[in-house]
Design a protein around this motif. Sequence first.
Motif, PDB file in Angstrom:
ATOM      1  N   ALA A 181     -14.636  60.182  -6.633  1.00 21.13           N
ATOM      2  CA  ALA A 181     -14.690  60.606  -5.269  1.00 21.13           C
ATOM      3  C   ALA A 181     -16.264  61.059  -4.624  1.00 21.13           C
ATOM      4  N   ILE A 182     -16.563  62.078  -5.469  1.00 21.08           N
ATOM      5  CA  ILE A 182     -17.592  62.768  -5.110  1.00 21.08           C
ATOM      6  C   ILE A 182     -18.949  62.051  -5.281  1.00 21.08           C
ATOM      7  N   SER A 183     -19.039  61.137  -6.233  1.00 21.14           N
ATOM      8  CA  SER A 183     -20.146  60.540  -6.612  1.00 21.14           C
ATOM      9  C   SER A 183     -20.143  59.157  -5.832  1.00 21.14           C
ATOM     10  N   GLY A 184     -19.148  58.739  -5.439  1.00 19.48           N
ATOM     11  CA  GLY A 184     -18.979  57.810  -4.386  1.00 19.48           C
ATOM     12  C   GLY A 184     -19.480  58.113  -3.229  1.00 19.48           C
ATOM     13  N   ILE A 185     -19.258  59.251  -2.768  1.00 21.26           N
ATOM     14  CA  ILE A 185     -19.777  59.692  -1.134  1.00 21.26           C
ATOM     15  C   ILE A 185     -21.272  59.694  -1.509  1.00 21.26           C
ATOM     16  N   ALA A 186     -21.778  60.225  -2.539  1.00 22.85           N
ATOM     17  CA  ALA A 186     -23.345  60.450  -2.814  1.00 22.85           C
ATOM     18  C   ALA A 186     -23.977  59.024  -2.809  1.00 22.85           C
ATOM     19  N   MET A 187     -23.232  58.204  -3.389  1.00 24.00           N
ATOM     20  CA  MET A 187     -23.844  56.625  -3.564  1.00 24.00           C
ATOM     21  C   MET A 187     -23.832  55.976  -2.239  1.00 24.00           C
ATOM     22  N   GLY A 188     -22.614  56.275  -1.261  1.00 24.20           N
ATOM     23  CA  GLY A 188     -22.629  55.638  -0.156  1.00 24.20           C
ATOM     24  C   GLY A 188     -23.592  55.990   0.737  1.00 24.20           C
ATOM     25  N   ILE A 189     -23.983  57.466   0.522  1.00 23.25           N
ATOM     26  CA  ILE A 189     -24.848  57.850   1.500  1.00 23.25           C
ATOM     27  C   ILE A 189     -26.224  57.231   1.397  1.00 23.25           C
ATOM     28  N   THR A 190     -26.763  56.885   0.196  1.00 23.78           N
ATOM     29  CA  THR A 190     -28.222  56.389   0.140  1.00 23.78           C
ATOM     30  C   THR A 190     -28.411  54.801  -0.168  1.00 23.78           C
ATOM     31  N   GLN A 191     -27.037  54.204  -0.575  1.00 28.56           N
ATOM     32  CA  GLN A 191     -27.146  52.777  -0.441  1.00 28.56           C
ATOM     33  C   GLN A 191     -27.942  52.148   0.591  1.00 28.56           C
ATOM     34  N   PRO A 192     -27.110  52.298   1.967  1.00 29.42           N
ATOM     35  CA  PRO A 192     -27.857  51.652   3.219  1.00 29.42           C
ATOM     36  C   PRO A 192     -29.232  52.055   3.562  1.00 29.42           C
ATOM     37  N   LEU A 193     -29.716  53.069   2.806  1.00 28.27           N
ATOM     38  CA  LEU A 193     -30.877  53.809   3.162  1.00 28.27           C
ATOM     39  C   LEU A 193     -32.225  53.366   2.288  1.00 28.27           C
ATOM     40  N   ASP A 194     -31.595  52.630   1.461  1.00 27.50           N
ATOM     41  CA  ASP A 194     -32.908  52.095   0.362  1.00 27.50           C
ATOM     42  C   ASP A 194     -33.788  51.113   1.182  1.00 27.50           C
ATOM     43  N   VAL A 195     -33.594  50.366   1.963  1.00 27.16           N
ATOM     44  CA  VAL A 195     -34.506  49.301   2.712  1.00 27.16           C
ATOM     45  C   VAL A 195     -35.227  50.482   3.595  1.00 27.16           C
ATOM     46  N   PHE A 196     -34.909  51.522   4.011  1.00 28.17           N
ATOM     47  CA  PHE A 196     -35.756  52.482   4.911  1.00 28.17           C
ATOM     48  C   PHE A 196     -36.804  53.273   4.173  1.00 28.17           C
TER      49      PHE A 196
ATOM     50  N   GLY B 179     -15.150  56.745  -1.536  1.00 28.21           N
ATOM     51  CA  GLY B 179     -16.135  57.548  -1.365  1.00 28.21           C
ATOM     52  C   GLY B 179     -17.518  56.933  -0.863  1.00 28.21           C
ATOM     53  N   MET B 180     -17.706  55.828  -1.442  1.00 26.68           N
ATOM     54  CA  MET B 180     -18.527  54.840  -1.104  1.00 26.68           C
ATOM     55  C   MET B 180     -18.926  54.494   0.338  1.00 26.68           C
ATOM     56  N   LEU B 181     -17.453  54.235   0.860  1.00 24.51           N
ATOM     57  CA  LEU B 181     -17.241  53.540   2.362  1.00 24.51           C
ATOM     58  C   LEU B 181     -17.365  55.105   3.169  1.00 24.51           C
ATOM     59  N   LEU B 182     -17.021  56.078   2.828  1.00 22.29           N
ATOM     60  CA  LEU B 182     -17.104  57.297   3.531  1.00 22.29           C
ATOM     61  C   LEU B 182     -18.534  57.629   3.554  1.00 22.29           C
ATOM     62  N   GLY B 183     -19.303  57.573   2.425  1.00 22.89           N
ATOM     63  CA  GLY B 183     -20.582  58.043   2.433  1.00 22.89           C
ATOM     64  C   GLY B 183     -21.463  57.123   3.263  1.00 22.89           C
ATOM     65  N   SER B 184     -21.225  55.754   3.212  1.00 23.80           N
ATOM     66  CA  SER B 184     -22.031  54.884   4.159  1.00 23.80           C
ATOM     67  C   SER B 184     -21.652  55.039   5.471  1.00 23.80           C
ATOM     68  N   THR B 185     -20.345  55.456   6.001  1.00 24.14           N
ATOM     69  CA  THR B 185     -20.086  55.728   7.377  1.00 24.14           C
ATOM     70  C   THR B 185     -21.046  56.956   7.745  1.00 24.14           C
ATOM     71  N   LEU B 186     -21.022  57.788   6.874  1.00 26.07           N
ATOM     72  CA  LEU B 186     -21.835  59.140   7.208  1.00 26.07           C
ATOM     73  C   LEU B 186     -23.245  58.985   7.283  1.00 26.07           C
TER      74      LEU B 186
END
Length: 405
Positions: free
Chosen positions: A225-240, A354-361
């Motif tokens: 759950a925790i690592s999923g949040i971390a991955m979700g935060i960075t995944q959409p930001l790779d392009v930036f 976690g990934m969906l929550l991280g991506s949302t945040l």
Amino acid sequence: MILLLRNRVFKIVLIADLLQQAGIWIRNMSLLFYIMDQSNNNPTAVSLLTALEYLPIFIFSLIGGTFADRWEPKRTVIFGDSLSALSMLLILLLISLGIWQAVFAATVISAIVSQFSQPSSSVLLKRHIPSEDVGTAVGINQSLLALFTILGPVFGTFVYTQLGIRSAVIALFIIFALAAAIQLFLPSSNREKSQEKNTAISDIKSGFKYVLDHVNLKLIAIMFAISGIAMGITQPLDVFVTMERLGLPKESVQWFAASEGVGMLFGGILAAAISSRIIRYRRAVLTVTMIIWSMITLTEVLSTWPTLTVIARVLSGVATAFFQVVFSAMMIKEIKEEYIGRTNGIVLPLLMGGMLLGSTLSGIIVNQIELFGAYFIASVLTLSCVVFTLRLRTDYMNVNDKHHN
């Protein structure tokens, strides 16, 4: 290794997995481009495609895992691929009638079916592969899947651009039908059906009890759950990061993704070669992996050199391969066969959630504290997982299984 390659079940499962991966990439790329063409590049339509791919994981993962534990695995995998093949014919008919929105159903059906068939494949490996060869089997499988991570987008794009959506759907029908046909050669089993005396609801309850009764599974669930949040935060930001830190066009992000695929390929090969050692020291391997991921997260946002970023992504791929081999081997070797599906259905959705929550945040965090802040939070979250990996017990699950027998 030689004995493993002579194992009929391993070869059939591996070939079926490769066919399914080819189908997944044809589906992903063809449907993406087709929907963009039909909707005039509507981002809502594209995001809906992604949502329909992940949503069934939450709804059907536990259900699929529960019934995978109850059903005979050979029939389950054959039925799943047969259903996928037949659904392609229906979608082809609807497309021919001008109902292009039917392609969304292809993603939904494929995602639902996989929640039943994937746990059954794990059951087959546990049942028919010697315990000492499980790590090698997982490593070989991960290496070949990593190869599709590198070549899959190119292959899927080629099929759509050169042949069109109808030919792509026909190719999907052929691929899934072949996978079902090959799995007809799997050995049948006389699996006891004592669990059928219970209802599916009671099986789900016993699955949660099984997870809660095992310290390792509880720790893995929290870690996911925790690592999923971390991955979700960075995944959409790779392009930036690619554009703002490296000064490259957004299209260059694909090459960094491919670099990670190369790392996963070589990491999978290496992990397969030394699987017995890394599984024996799995607590240390998982701990080191979390530390490496945390450092790489910071390196990516601090780097202004494309070469350094490529090296970081390759190392990330290697670490990912080691993690997947160790984790998959643990799930196959240490969990009782009749609980494999339910355990996967309980633990893995936590990663997705976690990934969906991280991506949302992610967007909110970047607006408040910019890229550096977002990647720093993700790095700290990943590093915090070390608290849980260090508490893993190397003998706990086997001991508890003896108590359950």
